[in-house]
Enzyme design. Structure first.
Site, mmCIF file in Angstrom:
data_model
loop_
_atom_site.group_PDB
_atom_site.id
_atom_site.type_symbol
_atom_site.label_atom_id
_atom_site.label_comp_id
_atom_site.label_asym_id
_atom_site.label_seq_id
_atom_site.Cartn_x
_atom_site.Cartn_y
_atom_site.Cartn_z
ATOM 1 N N GLY A 279 0.831 -1.212 0.000
ATOM 2 C CA GLY A 279 0.000 0.000 0.000
ATOM 3 C C GLY A 279 0.860 1.254 0.000
ATOM 4 O O GLY A 279 0.442 2.297 0.497
ATOM 5 N N ALA A 280 2.044 1.163 -0.592
ATOM 6 C CA ALA A 280 2.977 2.299 -0.524
ATOM 7 C C ALA A 280 2.683 3.354 -1.582
ATOM 8 O O ALA A 280 3.382 4.359 -1.655
ATOM 9 C CB ALA A 280 4.422 1.811 -0.630
ATOM 10 N N GLY B 37 1.597 4.565 3.618
ATOM 11 C CA GLY B 37 2.644 3.698 3.067
ATOM 12 C C GLY B 37 3.710 4.520 2.349
ATOM 13 O O GLY B 37 4.918 4.309 2.533
ATOM 14 N N TYR C 266 -14.640 -4.290 9.005
ATOM 15 C CA TYR C 266 -13.295 -3.712 9.109
ATOM 16 C C TYR C 266 -12.627 -4.188 10.405
ATOM 17 O O TYR C 266 -11.475 -4.631 10.408
ATOM 18 C CB TYR C 266 -13.401 -2.184 9.092
ATOM 19 C CG TYR C 266 -12.086 -1.433 9.211
ATOM 20 C CD1 TYR C 266 -11.170 -1.408 8.165
ATOM 21 C CD2 TYR C 266 -11.775 -0.717 10.372
ATOM 22 C CE1 TYR C 266 -9.981 -0.692 8.266
ATOM 23 C CE2 TYR C 266 -10.582 0.004 10.480
ATOM 24 C CZ TYR C 266 -9.694 0.013 9.421
ATOM 25 O OH TYR C 266 -8.516 0.718 9.524
ATOM 26 N N SER D 263 -5.460 -1.334 13.536
ATOM 27 C CA SER D 263 -6.179 -0.086 13.786
ATOM 28 C C SER D 263 -6.879 -0.182 15.133
ATOM 29 O O SER D 263 -7.272 -1.278 15.550
ATOM 30 C CB SER D 263 -7.239 0.118 12.697
ATOM 31 O OG SER D 263 -8.104 1.180 13.044
HETATM 32 N N1 LIG Z 1 -5.899 6.803 7.978
HETATM 33 C C1 LIG Z 1 -6.221 6.453 9.223
HETATM 34 O O1 LIG Z 1 -6.706 7.239 10.023
HETATM 35 C C2 LIG Z 1 -5.979 5.035 9.685
HETATM 36 C C3 LIG Z 1 -6.372 4.688 10.992
HETATM 37 C C4 LIG Z 1 -6.136 3.387 11.425
HETATM 38 C C5 LIG Z 1 -5.514 2.475 10.575
HETATM 39 N N2 LIG Z 1 -5.162 2.841 9.300
HETATM 40 C C6 LIG Z 1 -4.530 1.830 8.435
HETATM 41 O O2 LIG Z 1 -3.404 2.377 7.766
HETATM 42 C C7 LIG Z 1 -3.180 1.654 6.545
HETATM 43 C C8 LIG Z 1 -2.874 2.609 5.414
HETATM 44 O O3 LIG Z 1 -4.039 3.368 5.118
HETATM 45 P P1 LIG Z 1 -4.030 4.875 4.596
HETATM 46 O O4 LIG Z 1 -4.722 5.656 5.630
HETATM 47 O O5 LIG Z 1 -2.682 5.292 4.132
HETATM 48 O O6 LIG Z 1 -5.054 4.790 3.370
HETATM 49 P P2 LIG Z 1 -4.810 4.939 1.786
HETATM 50 O O7 LIG Z 1 -4.151 6.227 1.487
HETATM 51 O O8 LIG Z 1 -6.137 4.644 1.190
HETATM 52 O O9 LIG Z 1 -3.786 3.761 1.460
HETATM 53 C C9 LIG Z 1 -4.191 2.430 1.344
HETATM 54 C C10 LIG Z 1 -3.337 1.774 0.285
HETATM 55 O O10 LIG Z 1 -3.720 0.391 0.172
HETATM 56 C C11 LIG Z 1 -3.827 0.092 -1.200
HETATM 57 N N3 LIG Z 1 -4.726 -1.023 -1.471
HETATM 58 C C12 LIG Z 1 -6.087 -1.042 -1.412
HETATM 59 N N4 LIG Z 1 -6.544 -2.234 -1.809
HETATM 60 C C13 LIG Z 1 -5.466 -2.981 -2.136
HETATM 61 C C14 LIG Z 1 -5.304 -4.288 -2.632
HETATM 62 N N5 LIG Z 1 -6.353 -5.083 -2.916
HETATM 63 N N6 LIG Z 1 -4.049 -4.751 -2.861
HETATM 64 C C15 LIG Z 1 -2.978 -3.958 -2.622
HETATM 65 N N7 LIG Z 1 -3.057 -2.706 -2.158
HETATM 66 C C16 LIG Z 1 -4.299 -2.216 -1.918
HETATM 67 C C17 LIG Z 1 -4.393 1.377 -1.810
HETATM 68 O O11 LIG Z 1 -4.208 1.351 -3.219
HETATM 69 P P3 LIG Z 1 -5.069 2.343 -4.165
HETATM 70 O O12 LIG Z 1 -4.734 3.721 -3.712
HETATM 71 O O13 LIG Z 1 -4.592 2.046 -5.504
HETATM 72 O O14 LIG Z 1 -6.506 1.989 -3.913
HETATM 73 C C18 LIG Z 1 -3.552 2.404 -1.098
HETATM 74 O O15 LIG Z 1 -2.306 2.570 -1.734
HETATM 75 C C19 LIG Z 1 -4.433 0.786 6.345
HETATM 76 O O16 LIG Z 1 -4.156 -0.541 6.699
HETATM 77 C C20 LIG Z 1 -5.441 1.378 7.326
HETATM 78 O O17 LIG Z 1 -6.399 0.446 7.772
HETATM 79 C C21 LIG Z 1 -5.383 4.099 8.833
#
Ligand SMILES: NC(=O)c1ccc[n+]([C@@H]2O[C@H](COP(=O)([O-])OP(=O)(O)OC[C@H]3O[C@@H](n4cnc5c(N)ncnc54)[C@H](OP(=O)(O)O)[C@@H]3O)[C@@H](O)[C@H]2O)c1
Length: 351
Positions: free
Chosen positions: A46-47, A52, A237, A208
């Site tokens: 997810g980088a 990421g 989730y 999370s």
């Molecule tokens: N943001 C928060 O407040 C928060 C809070 C708690 C936990 N988290 C956790 O932090 C992590 C990163 O999230 P983020 O906030 O940075 O969100 P984000 O910007 O939406 O990043 C998520 C990444 O995962 C990729 N992804 C989605 N489906 C995928 C698949 N089937 N195979 C491979 N990659 C996939 C996305 O790709 P695309 O962009 O191409 O869709 C995106 O690059 C997640 O595990 C999330 O649950 C976030």
């Protein structure tokens, strides 16, 4: 107003904690606390997404590992290249001519005038966690190119998508957030273990605080092959995030030569907020005040970075930001549940 904010917190993240999630936490400053990662190899899933990408940027800027693999959904060549150039630009102020010309100067990412020779090389790996075939191909592609893996960060994730299944028929959140990552980790364990014979080798599992929204019992094993449409979004989730805490516990105890940590990053407005906005009226209504309950991405990656590099990590534990252990729910602490999950996973993946 206070009520509205709390409602939004619960809708976005399920429960407790202050906005930063960092009360009483030891301070962590990437520029001071990330030691040299020279010669090391890192893989971040997810980088292409916000947390990421920023994790990759900061590891490259301050630790300078030899290579960082950016594993994310398959894209065409130019699009992959654009993502790699953006990360390079944010790390070193190079590599993204478009961004440089827009900002009117090179070096916007910091460190633009330093030694090219020690800079990290970024490589893209196609990975669809919703397809076990794609996960196997990704792992095989990595193993064919690298002898070592020092830091594996299982970061990719989805939230609040409509009921559906992965290519292999598992509930979408569970299949993508947990099962795809569990397979990837298992396929890369031999490389991690080999690396651990010479130096520190780690797995960071991004869970999370939303794991507290899981259904009764934590994981409804009988429902995982299907859409789990009868559950709420939060439960779907939360179930996947409880499973990720279980994965960290199991990997930590079964591979004592590795350091494995599960982390909650805090509450951050990232790409994930998009899916939340699409699916939730309350999130759309409260969007203007969202910045009040969220921290910037650079703060939101501190727990990832701490878990990836700190000597203080205790393997198998779950940490809230930054480096605070033992905050997980009772169900996530249940060893019986993670044992059962391990057995279920072995069977499903024919490991
Ligand atoms: N943001 C928060 O407040 C928060 C809070 C708690 C936990 N988290 C956790 O932090 C992590 C990163 O999230 P983020 O906030 O940075 O969100 P984000 O910007 O939406 O990043 C998520 C990444 O995962 C990729 N992804 C989605 N489906 C995928 C698949 N089937 N195979 C491979 N990659 C996939 C996305 O790709 P695309 O962009 O191409 O869709 C995106 O690059 C997640 O595990 C999330 O649950 C976030």
């Amino acid at each position: 107003m206070a009520q509205l904010m709390e409602m939004m917190r619960v809708t976005l993240f399920g429960s407790r904690n202050d906005a930063s999630g960092s009360k009483g936490a030891p301070s962590f400053d990437p520029s001071r606390d990330i030691a040299s990662l020279a010669g090391k190899v890192v893989l971040v899933t997810g980088a292409a997404g916000d947390l990421g990408r920023t994790t990759a940027v900061q590891l490259a800027r301050y630790g300078r590992p030899a290579r960082i693999y950016v594993a994310d959904l398959p894209r065409d060549g130019p699009e992959e290249d654009k993502i790699l150039r953006r990360i390079e630009h944010e790390a070193y102020g190079t590599g993204d001519a478009e961004a440089e010309s827009k900002s009117g100067k090179a070096g916007g990412g910091g460190g633009g005038d330093d030694d090219n020779a020690t800079r990290t090389e970024f490589r893209y790996l196609s990975l669809d966690l919703g397809s076990l075939k794609s996960v196997r191909a990704c792992a095989a592609g990595f193993i064919a190119r690298e002898e070592r893996l020092d830091i594996l960060i299982l970061n990719a994730g989805i939230i609040r998508v409509a009921p559906g299944t992965t290519a292999d028929g598992y509930e979408a959140h569970f299949g993508i957030n947990y099962l795809g990552h569990a397979l990837l980790a298992r396929l890369l364990v031999p490389t991690l273990v080999r690396t651990a014979e010479q130096s520190d080798a780690r797995v960071v599992v991004v869970s999370s605080e939303g794991h507290t929204m899981a259904p009764k019992g934590g994981i409804q094993f009988d429902a995982l092959k299907g859409t789990c449409a009868e559950m709420s979004y939060g439960q779907r989730y939360g179930q996947s995030k409880v499973a990720l805490i279980g994965l960290a516990k199991q990997l930590g105890s079964r591979y004592p030569q590795l350091k494995v940590a599960a982390v909650h990053p805090g509450r951050i407005l990232t790409g994930m907020a998009e899916s939340l906005r699409k699916e939730s009226l309350i999130v759309r209504i409260t969007a203007p005040i969202a910045p009040l309950v969220c921290v910037p991405v650079a703060t939101g990656v501190k727990n990832h970075l701490w878990a990836a590099t700190s000597p203080d990590v205790v393997s198998g534990k779950y940490y809230e930001p930054v480096g605070i252990p033992n905050k997980e729910s009772a169900v996530a602490k249940d060893d019986g549940l993670s044992d059962r999950l391990w057995e279920w996973t072995e069977k499903e993946l024919s490991l």
